[in-house]
Motif scaffolding. Structure first.
Motif, PDB file in Angstrom:
ATOM      1  N   ARG A 288       0.824  -1.216   0.000  1.00  0.00           N
ATOM      2  CA  ARG A 288       0.000   0.000   0.000  1.00  0.00           C
ATOM      3  C   ARG A 288       0.856   1.263   0.000  1.00  0.00           C
ATOM      4  O   ARG A 288       0.316   2.371   0.051  1.00  0.00           O
ATOM      5  CB  ARG A 288      -0.921   0.007   1.223  1.00  0.00           C
ATOM      6  CG  ARG A 288      -1.740  -1.240   1.392  1.00  0.00           C
ATOM      7  CD  ARG A 288      -2.478  -1.241   2.728  1.00  0.00           C
ATOM      8  NE  ARG A 288      -3.532  -0.240   2.773  1.00  0.00           N
ATOM      9  CZ  ARG A 288      -4.219   0.060   3.875  1.00  0.00           C
ATOM     10  NH1 ARG A 288      -3.936  -0.553   5.022  1.00  0.00           N
ATOM     11  NH2 ARG A 288      -5.165   0.966   3.851  1.00  0.00           N
ATOM     12  N   CYS A 289       2.155   1.105  -0.008  1.00  0.00           N
ATOM     13  CA  CYS A 289       3.070   2.215   0.202  1.00  0.00           C
ATOM     14  C   CYS A 289       3.588   2.762  -1.128  1.00  0.00           C
ATOM     15  O   CYS A 289       4.096   2.006  -1.972  1.00  0.00           O
ATOM     16  CB  CYS A 289       4.244   1.776   1.076  1.00  0.00           C
ATOM     17  SG  CYS A 289       5.440   3.079   1.431  1.00  0.00           S
ATOM     18  N   SER A 290       3.480   4.061  -1.326  1.00  0.00           N
ATOM     19  CA  SER A 290       3.969   4.689  -2.551  1.00  0.00           C
ATOM     20  C   SER A 290       5.487   4.816  -2.580  1.00  0.00           C
ATOM     21  O   SER A 290       6.064   5.140  -3.614  1.00  0.00           O
ATOM     22  CB  SER A 290       3.333   6.074  -2.711  1.00  0.00           C
ATOM     23  OG  SER A 290       3.617   6.891  -1.592  1.00  0.00           O
ATOM     24  N   PHE A 291       6.134   4.543  -1.431  1.00  0.00           N
ATOM     25  CA  PHE A 291       7.589   4.621  -1.351  1.00  0.00           C
ATOM     26  C   PHE A 291       8.246   3.239  -1.388  1.00  0.00           C
ATOM     27  O   PHE A 291       9.452   3.129  -1.182  1.00  0.00           O
ATOM     28  CB  PHE A 291       8.018   5.321  -0.057  1.00  0.00           C
ATOM     29  CG  PHE A 291       7.477   6.707   0.090  1.00  0.00           C
ATOM     30  CD1 PHE A 291       8.066   7.773  -0.572  1.00  0.00           C
ATOM     31  CD2 PHE A 291       6.375   6.950   0.886  1.00  0.00           C
ATOM     32  CE1 PHE A 291       7.572   9.057  -0.434  1.00  0.00           C
ATOM     33  CE2 PHE A 291       5.873   8.234   1.028  1.00  0.00           C
ATOM     34  CZ  PHE A 291       6.465   9.294   0.368  1.00  0.00           C
ATOM     35  N   ALA A 292       7.467   2.170  -1.623  1.00  0.00           N
ATOM     36  CA  ALA A 292       7.992   0.806  -1.525  1.00  0.00           C
ATOM     37  C   ALA A 292       9.114   0.556  -2.530  1.00  0.00           C
ATOM     38  O   ALA A 292       9.105   1.079  -3.650  1.00  0.00           O
ATOM     39  CB  ALA A 292       6.864  -0.199  -1.734  1.00  0.00           C
ATOM     40  N   ARG A 293      10.082  -0.251  -2.102  1.00  0.00           N
ATOM     41  CA  ARG A 293      11.204  -0.629  -2.957  1.00  0.00           C
ATOM     42  C   ARG A 293      11.562  -2.081  -2.682  1.00  0.00           C
ATOM     43  O   ARG A 293      10.971  -2.720  -1.812  1.00  0.00           O
ATOM     44  CB  ARG A 293      12.394   0.299  -2.704  1.00  0.00           C
ATOM     45  CG  ARG A 293      12.793   0.393  -1.247  1.00  0.00           C
ATOM     46  CD  ARG A 293      13.787   1.527  -1.026  1.00  0.00           C
ATOM     47  NE  ARG A 293      13.186   2.820  -1.326  1.00  0.00           N
ATOM     48  CZ  ARG A 293      13.859   3.979  -1.312  1.00  0.00           C
ATOM     49  NH1 ARG A 293      15.162   3.973  -1.034  1.00  0.00           N
ATOM     50  NH2 ARG A 293      13.257   5.113  -1.561  1.00  0.00           N
ATOM     51  N   ASP A 294      12.520  -2.625  -3.421  1.00  0.00           N
ATOM     52  CA  ASP A 294      12.852  -4.043  -3.307  1.00  0.00           C
ATOM     53  C   ASP A 294      13.277  -4.431  -1.898  1.00  0.00           C
ATOM     54  O   ASP A 294      12.976  -5.534  -1.435  1.00  0.00           O
ATOM     55  CB  ASP A 294      13.975  -4.399  -4.295  1.00  0.00           C
ATOM     56  CG  ASP A 294      13.518  -4.297  -5.749  1.00  0.00           C
ATOM     57  OD1 ASP A 294      12.288  -4.313  -5.968  1.00  0.00           O
ATOM     58  OD2 ASP A 294      14.380  -4.192  -6.633  1.00  0.00           O
ATOM     59  N   THR A 295      13.982  -3.554  -1.194  1.00  0.00           N
ATOM     60  CA  THR A 295      14.465  -3.884   0.153  1.00  0.00           C
ATOM     61  C   THR A 295      13.340  -4.057   1.158  1.00  0.00           C
ATOM     62  O   THR A 295      13.550  -4.617   2.234  1.00  0.00           O
ATOM     63  CB  THR A 295      15.418  -2.789   0.657  1.00  0.00           C
ATOM     64  OG1 THR A 295      14.779  -1.516   0.532  1.00  0.00           O
ATOM     65  CG2 THR A 295      16.708  -2.780  -0.155  1.00  0.00           C
ATOM     66  N   CYS A 296      12.129  -3.603   0.825  1.00  0.00           N
ATOM     67  CA  CYS A 296      10.994  -3.744   1.749  1.00  0.00           C
ATOM     68  C   CYS A 296      10.526  -5.190   1.884  1.00  0.00           C
ATOM     69  O   CYS A 296       9.744  -5.510   2.777  1.00  0.00           O
ATOM     70  CB  CYS A 296       9.833  -2.874   1.290  1.00  0.00           C
ATOM     71  SG  CYS A 296      10.189  -1.097   1.291  1.00  0.00           S
ATOM     72  N   ALA A 297      10.976  -6.062   0.969  1.00  0.00           N
ATOM     73  CA  ALA A 297      10.582  -7.473   1.044  1.00  0.00           C
ATOM     74  C   ALA A 297      11.315  -8.212   2.151  1.00  0.00           C
ATOM     75  O   ALA A 297      10.940  -9.334   2.503  1.00  0.00           O
ATOM     76  CB  ALA A 297      10.839  -8.152  -0.299  1.00  0.00           C
TER      77      ALA A 297
END
Length: 328
Positions: A288-297
């Motif tokens: 749901r985050c507009s700032f999400a990136r690969d490291t968020c996994a």
């Protein structure tokens, strides 16, 4: 006063343990008001029930540590919990209509708690009950005490519930959304009562809510819950001025501004939290985050620039900017 460390709560379902709350930690100091904030279903009320020892051990599994004034509560027997509840630990439930027993008057129920925990006579207990109702701003304490729960308005029932919670002068009061379904005037009066608790009774308060405005007005510190985890924790003033997690920033952005340009439409958080059985290993807010990136996994532990204000996010607070379209 209260120290919660690595607390996890799961429900047994279909031969497996489904996590509802995962490894949460927070502290409530003496005479402090701490808010637990988050959307419905994020684990706030389950945490409160675990603190009060009200979860069914045949269905729910609790692990971690809950220390109240140095005493470990996880694994405490029901008999010992009954000695603490009401006298040292008290709770204002979300819906006083269902929390009160409908077949007894409100006064009788408050009297009973005082008699059981402090051994006073029925007459002495009633005198304290009437005094407590008067302290809660009830205009006619005697009439309210002689009424059944269904005969009272929502505001009076909430005041009576707070009076019952305070009847034995608890050291820690847990208030589970005490202003839900109340009009604005009554809501303000209830918040005033909670703020006065530490002054009049020396109590600490754990406030559970989804209303960031209530938190800003009432709490000294805040723990933001999302999908059964703590997303951010810190002093309320610092968190409101510089949120360190996208979820906290999104919650704050959805509050109508009192000053400055008027937005066309308040920002909304798209989507919904993941179900407990489908929570990802990494950040549960990433979808749901507009700032999400690969490291968020990958899992992110709480961290920050100081021990008091921490967030479970790979971004820095300076990167969390939510532009709001304004009316001309």
């Amino acid at each position: 006063m209260l120290e919660v460390r690595e607390l996890s709560v799961g429900v047994r379902s279909g031969g497996r343990l489904v996590p509802l709350v995962e490894r949460i930690s927070f502290t409530v100091h003496a005479r402090e008001i701490v808010g637990l904030v988050g959307e419905s279903g994020c684990g706030k009320s389950i945490t409160a029930m675990a603190l009060m020892g009200l979860l069914d051990s045949s269905v729910m599994h609790v692990e971690g540590s809950i220390r109240f004034r140095g005493q470990e509560l996880v694994g405490l027997s029901p008999r010992h919990f009954r000695k603490l509840r009401g006298r040292a630990l008290a709770m204002v439930f979300q819906d006083p209509m269902t929390a009160f027993t409908p077949v007894y008057t409100v006064g009788w129920q408050i009297d009973e708690q005082i008699i059981v925990h402090e051994g006073l006579s029925r007459r002495q207990a009633r005198q304290r009950t009437l005094g407590l109702l008067a302290d809660m701003g009830v205009p006619d304490p005697q009439r309210t005490a002689d009424s059944y729960p269904h005969q009272l308005s929502g505001g009076l029932r909430q005041r009576a519930m707070i009076a019952m919670a305070l009847s034995c002068r608890p050291q820690l009061l847990i208030a589970d959304e005490p202003t839900t379904a109340l009009d604005v005037t009554v809501q303000a009066q209830i918040l005033d009562l909670l703020r006065n608790l530490r002054r009049d009774y020396g109590s600490s308060v754990l406030m559970i809510t989804h209303d960031m405005g209530v938190v800003a007005e009432t709490c000294d510190a805040v723990a933001v819950f999302y999908a059964g985890r703590v997303a951010e924790i810190g002093p309320s003033q610092e968190m409101f001025s510089r949120p360190a997690h996208p979820y906290t920033a999104a919650l704050l952005a959805s509050i109508p501004p009192l000053i400055g340009p008027r937005p066309h439409r308040l920002p909304a958080i798209a989507g919904a939290p993941p179900p407990p059985a489908q929570r990802p290993v990494g950040c549960a807010f990433a979808s749901r985050c507009s700032f999400a990136r690969d490291t968020c996994a990958k899992p992110v532990a709480l961290h920050g620039m100081n021990p008091e204000h921490q967030a479970a996010c790979v971004l820095s607070p300076d990167q969390l900017v939510f532009p709001v379209p304004c009316d001309d």
